[in-house]
Design a protein around this motif. Structure first.
Motif, PDB file in Angstrom:
ATOM      1  N   LYS A  93       5.665   9.647   7.152  1.00  0.00           N
ATOM      2  CA  LYS A  93       5.311  10.863   7.879  1.00  0.00           C
ATOM      3  C   LYS A  93       5.488  10.683   9.387  1.00  0.00           C
ATOM      4  O   LYS A  93       5.768  11.640  10.106  1.00  0.00           O
ATOM      5  N   ALA A  94       5.338   9.442   9.850  1.00  0.00           N
ATOM      6  CA  ALA A  94       5.473   9.149  11.277  1.00  0.00           C
ATOM      7  C   ALA A  94       6.922   8.921  11.689  1.00  0.00           C
ATOM      8  O   ALA A  94       7.197   8.639  12.863  1.00  0.00           O
ATOM      9  N   GLY A 136      -0.381   4.189   0.347  1.00  0.00           N
ATOM     10  CA  GLY A 136      -0.946   5.007   1.412  1.00  0.00           C
ATOM     11  C   GLY A 136      -0.340   4.668   2.762  1.00  0.00           C
ATOM     12  O   GLY A 136       0.033   5.561   3.544  1.00  0.00           O
ATOM     13  N   GLU A 137      -0.204   3.353   3.067  1.00  0.00           N
ATOM     14  CA  GLU A 137       0.394   2.935   4.331  1.00  0.00           C
ATOM     15  C   GLU A 137       1.864   3.329   4.369  1.00  0.00           C
ATOM     16  O   GLU A 137       2.379   3.781   5.408  1.00  0.00           O
ATOM     17  N   ARG A 138       2.530   3.160   3.249  1.00  0.00           N
ATOM     18  CA  ARG A 138       3.943   3.540   3.178  1.00  0.00           C
ATOM     19  C   ARG A 138       4.126   5.021   3.479  1.00  0.00           C
ATOM     20  O   ARG A 138       4.946   5.423   4.318  1.00  0.00           O
ATOM     21  N   ASP A 139       3.333   5.873   2.822  1.00  0.00           N
ATOM     22  CA  ASP A 139       3.459   7.323   2.999  1.00  0.00           C
ATOM     23  C   ASP A 139       3.109   7.738   4.422  1.00  0.00           C
ATOM     24  O   ASP A 139       3.740   8.648   4.987  1.00  0.00           O
ATOM     25  N   SER A 140       2.121   7.064   5.000  1.00  0.00           N
ATOM     26  CA  SER A 140       1.723   7.373   6.371  1.00  0.00           C
ATOM     27  C   SER A 140       2.848   7.059   7.352  1.00  0.00           C
ATOM     28  O   SER A 140       3.115   7.838   8.280  1.00  0.00           O
ATOM     29  N   LEU A 141       3.525   5.926   7.158  1.00  0.00           N
ATOM     30  CA  LEU A 141       4.624   5.542   8.042  1.00  0.00           C
ATOM     31  C   LEU A 141       5.818   6.477   7.869  1.00  0.00           C
ATOM     32  O   LEU A 141       6.508   6.799   8.843  1.00  0.00           O
ATOM     33  N   SER A 178       0.824  -1.208   0.000  1.00  0.00           N
ATOM     34  CA  SER A 178       0.000   0.000   0.000  1.00  0.00           C
ATOM     35  C   SER A 178       0.857   1.257   0.000  1.00  0.00           C
ATOM     36  O   SER A 178       1.629   1.498   0.939  1.00  0.00           O
TER      37      SER A 178
END
Length: 450
Positions: A386-387, A379-384, A377
């Motif tokens: 950012k974290a 989306g999951e990659r980009d979210s992580l 994903s």
């Protein structure tokens, strides 16, 4: 002709190169010829030993063969029983059971994969004074065993050119090669300690390119093939006959680089027609020995899958960190070996991934917790990211045919290594029973691992 040892040597006063080969169909009688190669530019020696049964058709009508046809040569030692070998092996087994692994060199590896006869053959060779585990340049040293696998790989490359199947590395044949090459390292002769066929060389370098005049196969194969194609036979092509014999199924090899080896290096390769319960591709044994050398963990062929075996597929190596509890996945054998050296446990092939597809699997690293995560994903990659996670790019690919699911599980109690990925449905369901959250299919494999 020297009939005391059952072989003859051609006069070659100016020659610093010689080759000998021995062929055995596991018969009681054998016949040996020693041929010193006429290569004046090379400081090396090669030798071959052959029996009547395995080469009678090639030698029919050959004067050298007919001249010695009524001379029977007996093997110098009868087969050694497993019980006898265990007596020699006992002290090494005790050390192994007390936790010693890599310090026992090749004996330790053979014991770790339950190849007791192979370990016992080396132990007996040590007791008989042919070699030592602690000796610099010993054939039993893991580094030299790994180097000797290049001899088998080169032999297989030549067999492939001849349209023949490759030879597999057999632990017992490796052990015999180690002992017999060690026994013959300082003198041009065949020890005939075990009933196998054998090529020997001194002074050549397996790392030298073929056709350089320094590679043992320049003498064993290149020169003797030319002689064969020119009509030669008999002792002149004995090494070549071993290499291209379609009946051989397994082999072993050894290299001795001790100071007392003639020309500073002795090289041996053994051959046999007999079946075996455990056979390695040379690449598999090399990988297994490297892992054993770093971790003391012994792996069998079934536990090793190399990129060469996978063709256009990628073998996904599964690693486990006993300190953090993290499972790590990579298709890079160097990365795998580095992690083993750092204390990770290699758990074999997790699954087979395609070398390319429309669905990449992204790899991310958490610098705070020190673990990795994998996802298809974006989306999951980009979210992580950012974290605070580090994007390490594409780790591998998911199979577009979606036939073999790789399941994802989450451990809500873990601070690191909280995710696990497996194509094994039983493992997936078992983790669910232990409190892991089952998160469905993460991606797809091309095939299951072993």
């Amino acid at each position: 002709m020297d009939l005391k040892h059952g072989w003859f040597r051609r006069s070659a006063a100016t020659v610093m190169a010689a080759v000998i080969a021995f062929s055995s169909p596991l018969a009681a009688n054998a016949r040996e010829w020693n041929d010193q190669s006429q290569q004046t530019a090379v400081s090396a020696t090669v030798e071959t030993y052959m029996t009547e049964d395995s080469v009678m058709n090639e030698f029919e009508g050959d004067e050298a063969f007919e001249e010695d046809n009524d001379t029977e040569i007996q093997f110098e030692s009868a087969p050694v029983s497993n019980a006898q070998l265990e007596q020699y092996l006992a002290p090494y087994r005790a050390r192994f059971n007390n936790g010693e692994r890599a310090s026992l060199q090749i004996i330790g590896y053979f014991l770790s994969i339950k190849q007791d006869r192979a370990a016992g053959i080396v132990a007996k060779g040590i007791a008989d004074g042919y070699l030592s585990l602690d000796e610099a340049g010993s054939a039993a040293n893991i580094d030299n065993v790994i180097k000797s696998l290049d001899v088998i790989s080169q032999c297989n490359a030549l067999r492939k050119e001849e349209g023949l199947s490759q030879l597999m590395a057999d632990p017992e044949m490796m052990a015999i090669a180690i002992v017999q090459t060690s026994c013959s390292r300082g003198e041009v002769f065949h020890s005939k300690l075990y009933d196998v066929s054998e090529n020997l060389a001194w002074g050549y370098q397996p790392s030298s390119p073929l056709y350089s005049g320094r590679n043992p196969f320049d003498a064993w194969y290149v020169n003797e093939k030319q002689i064969h194609e020119a009509g030669g036979n008999g002792i002149e092509i004995a090494h070549y006959l071993h290499i291209v014999d379609p009946g051989y199924a397994k082999t072993g090899a050894a290299i001795v680089t001790a100071n007392d080896a003639m020309y500073n290096i002795a090289i041996g390769q053994t051959f046999s027609y007999e079946p075996s319960s455990m056979l390695f591709l040379p690449e598999e044994m090399r990988c297994a020995l490297e892992i054993f050398q770093d971790s003391g963990q012994g792996l069998t062929p079934e536990q090793i899958v190399t990129p060469e075996e996978s063709g256009n597929q990628n073998t996904m190596f599964r690693m486990y960190n006993p300190n953090s509890g993290e499972h790590f996945y990579t298709n890079n054998s160097l990365e795998r070996n580095q992690l083993v050296h750092c204390g990770w446990k290699y758990e074999g092939c997790g699954w087979i991934a395609p070398s390319k597809s429309n669905t990449p699997v992204y790899r991310l690293y958490n610098p705070n917790a020190g673990d990795h995560h994998y996802t298809t994903s974006k989306g999951e990659r980009d979210s992580l990211v950012k974290a605070g996670w580090k994007d390490e790019g594409i780790g591998w690919y998911s199979a577009d045919d979606k036939r073999v699911p790789v399941y994802r599980q989450y451990n809500p109690n873990a601070k690191a290594g909280s995710h696990n990925f497996t194509p094994d449905e039983k493992e997936h369901n078992a983790l669910g029973k232990y409190g892991w959250k089952l998160e469905g299919t993460a991606w797809y494999a091309s095939a299951l691992g072993q």
